[in-house]
Design a protein around this motif. Sequence first.
Motif, mmCIF file in Angstrom:
data_model
loop_
_atom_site.group_PDB
_atom_site.id
_atom_site.type_symbol
_atom_site.label_atom_id
_atom_site.label_comp_id
_atom_site.label_asym_id
_atom_site.label_seq_id
_atom_site.Cartn_x
_atom_site.Cartn_y
_atom_site.Cartn_z
ATOM 1 N N MET A 87 58.593 33.537 48.959
ATOM 2 C CA MET A 87 58.362 34.824 48.302
ATOM 3 C C MET A 87 57.010 35.396 48.678
ATOM 4 S SD MET A 87 59.880 34.090 44.462
ATOM 5 C CE MET A 87 59.374 35.704 43.863
ATOM 6 N N GLU A 88 56.944 36.716 48.826
ATOM 7 C CA GLU A 88 55.678 37.389 49.086
ATOM 8 C C GLU A 88 54.800 37.318 47.831
ATOM 9 O OE1 GLU A 88 54.659 38.760 51.982
ATOM 10 O OE2 GLU A 88 56.515 37.967 52.848
ATOM 11 N N PRO A 89 53.465 37.378 47.998
ATOM 12 C CA PRO A 89 52.579 37.320 46.829
ATOM 13 C C PRO A 89 52.894 38.365 45.767
ATOM 14 C CG PRO A 89 51.304 37.035 48.828
ATOM 15 C CD PRO A 89 52.701 37.377 49.261
ATOM 16 N N GLU A 90 53.166 39.610 46.195
ATOM 17 C CA GLU A 90 53.434 40.645 45.207
ATOM 18 C C GLU A 90 54.725 40.386 44.448
ATOM 19 O OE1 GLU A 90 54.023 42.695 49.306
ATOM 20 O OE2 GLU A 90 52.905 41.008 48.470
ATOM 21 N N ASP A 91 55.705 39.744 45.105
ATOM 22 C CA ASP A 91 56.952 39.405 44.420
ATOM 23 C C ASP A 91 56.734 38.276 43.416
ATOM 24 O OD1 ASP A 91 58.436 41.318 45.824
ATOM 25 O OD2 ASP A 91 58.791 39.942 47.502
ATOM 26 N N ARG A 92 55.840 37.368 43.734
ATOM 27 C CA ARG A 92 55.511 36.301 42.780
ATOM 28 C C ARG A 92 54.862 36.898 41.538
ATOM 29 N NH1 ARG A 92 53.769 31.119 46.558
ATOM 30 N NH2 ARG A 92 54.867 31.790 48.421
ATOM 31 N N SER A 93 53.997 37.880 41.746
ATOM 32 C CA SER A 93 53.364 38.536 40.608
ATOM 33 C C SER A 93 54.389 39.278 39.761
ATOM 34 C CB SER A 93 52.288 39.514 41.093
ATOM 35 O OG SER A 93 51.739 40.230 40.009
ATOM 36 N N LEU A 94 55.267 40.012 40.405
ATOM 37 C CA LEU A 94 56.278 40.757 39.664
ATOM 38 C C LEU A 94 57.233 39.829 38.924
ATOM 39 C CD1 LEU A 94 57.064 43.536 42.292
ATOM 40 C CD2 LEU A 94 55.872 43.823 40.113
ATOM 41 N N ALA A 95 57.365 38.596 39.421
ATOM 42 C CA ALA A 95 58.217 37.612 38.744
ATOM 43 C C ALA A 95 57.546 37.042 37.502
ATOM 44 C CB ALA A 95 58.584 36.482 39.712
ATOM 45 N N GLY A 96 56.199 37.260 37.356
ATOM 46 C CA GLY A 96 55.528 36.802 36.151
ATOM 47 C C GLY A 96 54.358 35.873 36.354
ATOM 48 N N LEU A 97 53.892 35.700 37.604
ATOM 49 C CA LEU A 97 52.697 34.900 37.871
ATOM 50 C C LEU A 97 51.463 35.796 37.880
ATOM 51 C CD1 LEU A 97 53.524 32.392 40.781
ATOM 52 C CD2 LEU A 97 52.807 31.802 38.469
ATOM 53 N N PHE A 98 50.365 35.277 37.357
ATOM 54 C CA PHE A 98 49.089 35.988 37.400
ATOM 55 C C PHE A 98 48.003 34.984 37.755
ATOM 56 C CE2 PHE A 98 45.013 37.227 35.695
ATOM 57 C CZ PHE A 98 44.923 38.581 35.957
ATOM 58 N N MET A 99 47.087 35.393 38.628
ATOM 59 C CA MET A 99 45.983 34.514 38.968
ATOM 60 C C MET A 99 44.656 35.203 38.756
ATOM 61 S SD MET A 99 45.129 32.285 42.362
ATOM 62 C CE MET A 99 43.586 31.364 42.449
ATOM 63 N N SER A 100 43.784 34.544 38.013
ATOM 64 C CA SER A 100 42.396 34.971 37.863
ATOM 65 C C SER A 100 41.566 34.177 38.854
ATOM 66 C CB SER A 100 41.918 34.702 36.430
ATOM 67 O OG SER A 100 40.527 34.861 36.327
ATOM 68 N N PHE A 101 40.909 34.873 39.779
ATOM 69 C CA PHE A 101 40.230 34.203 40.873
ATOM 70 C C PHE A 101 38.844 33.710 40.478
ATOM 71 C CE2 PHE A 101 43.658 36.027 43.119
ATOM 72 C CZ PHE A 101 43.785 35.346 44.310
ATOM 73 N N GLN A 102 38.431 32.641 41.145
ATOM 74 C CA GLN A 102 37.115 32.060 40.911
ATOM 75 C C GLN A 102 36.011 33.021 41.314
ATOM 76 O OE1 GLN A 102 34.724 28.205 42.691
ATOM 77 N NE2 GLN A 102 36.903 27.977 42.267
ATOM 78 N N ALA A 103 36.239 33.784 42.385
ATOM 79 C CA ALA A 103 35.242 34.741 42.875
ATOM 80 C C ALA A 103 35.924 36.087 43.103
ATOM 81 C CB ALA A 103 34.603 34.237 44.162
ATOM 82 N N PRO A 104 36.149 36.873 42.041
ATOM 83 C CA PRO A 104 36.841 38.157 42.176
ATOM 84 C C PRO A 104 36.097 39.105 43.112
ATOM 85 C CG PRO A 104 36.667 37.503 39.868
ATOM 86 C CD PRO A 104 35.795 36.572 40.647
ATOM 87 N N ILE A 105 36.851 39.842 43.907
ATOM 88 C CA ILE A 105 36.250 40.729 44.896
ATOM 89 C C ILE A 105 36.087 42.139 44.352
ATOM 90 C CG2 ILE A 105 37.216 39.415 46.805
ATOM 91 C CD1 ILE A 105 39.228 41.808 47.136
ATOM 92 N N GLU A 106 35.262 42.921 45.029
ATOM 93 C CA GLU A 106 35.105 44.338 44.718
ATOM 94 C C GLU A 106 36.189 45.136 45.437
ATOM 95 O OE1 GLU A 106 31.239 45.650 45.847
ATOM 96 O OE2 GLU A 106 30.178 44.319 44.459
ATOM 97 N N ILE A 107 36.604 46.249 44.805
ATOM 98 C CA ILE A 107 37.538 47.176 45.448
ATOM 99 C C ILE A 107 36.923 48.568 45.376
ATOM 100 C CG2 ILE A 107 39.903 48.030 45.562
ATOM 101 C CD1 ILE A 107 40.817 45.644 44.016
ATOM 102 N N PRO A 108 36.099 48.917 46.344
ATOM 103 C CA PRO A 108 35.434 50.226 46.326
ATOM 104 C C PRO A 108 36.444 51.367 46.339
ATOM 105 C CG PRO A 108 34.444 48.758 47.949
ATOM 106 C CD PRO A 108 35.715 48.108 47.505
ATOM 107 N N GLY A 109 36.133 52.420 45.587
ATOM 108 C CA GLY A 109 36.960 53.610 45.599
ATOM 109 C C GLY A 109 38.160 53.581 44.675
#
Length: 302
Positions: free
Chosen positions: A125-147
């Motif tokens: 499964m693609e990562p986005e499909d895993r998320s839509l199936a109900g998985l969520f991950m909080s990352f150890q080092a969250p990144i910035e998303i400018p804009g």
Amino acid sequence: MAPPLAAVSLTSPLFSPSSSRPLRRRHAPPPSVSFQTRGRSPAAAPAESSGSPLLEVRGLTASVKETGQQILAGVDLTIREGEIHAIMGKNGSGKSTLTKVLVGHPHYEVTGGTILFKGQDLVDMEPEDRSLAGLFMSFQAPIEIPGVSNFDFLLMAVNARREKSGLPALGPLEFYSVVSPKVDALKMDPKFLDRNVNEGFSGGERKRNEILQLSVIGADLALLDEIDSGLDVDALEDVANAVNGLLTPQNSVMMITHYQRLLDLIKPSYVHIMENGKIIKTGDSSIATQINEGGFKSIALV
């Protein structure tokens, strides 16, 4: 704050080289394994949950795709509905890699074993499909998303979940009534919603933002990688209260931590010890207490 996987693809910058390693599982926590500490009575075996399995990992092995270096060496793990699992272990034992393999990090390749989530095979499964199936991950080092503002990012992620469920999209005004009380619950300044995702955030602010994402988007299984790092005592209590408030008999949490203080606030059903890419010990929270007092050398497998 790292975006929820529903909103990203395999090529997303969410998956950065700073990520970790792979995993494996066992159906229910192994009742045949007992633990003994030096100078202490054996750790009590945790009571087995009656909930349906959410995650079933068996014999999981995984390697770094680019180099072929094996990280996960046969992980067995079962997480049922309504359970909280804590993963502990020395640095480099494979804890973070396990979570990244579960969500489909492209830097790692599953080389053996199986991963089932709610009965579905996750491996292809693609990562986005895993998320839509109900998985969520909080990352150890969250990144910035400018804009991209926090508000727009959360609205996009929520509407992706709603579309998956056949529900109509929320408009900005309607969504604000949903997100606002969750911001208040985490004692965050409402102005954070207008700021770009994690841009200029301190470590603690990023961790609060991760839990805000979880609170707003929801998950059947939340994977929390060191959510206690970078938090002061008050912030840790706010984050723990938010996580506890999201728990129901139908969802579950797997959290990675080095510290007893998190487990004092979010009470685990099971504590697992990882070493050399495997789960080598499973028990109740008394194992974490023993490690806190005497280090990993204070426990021994019998």
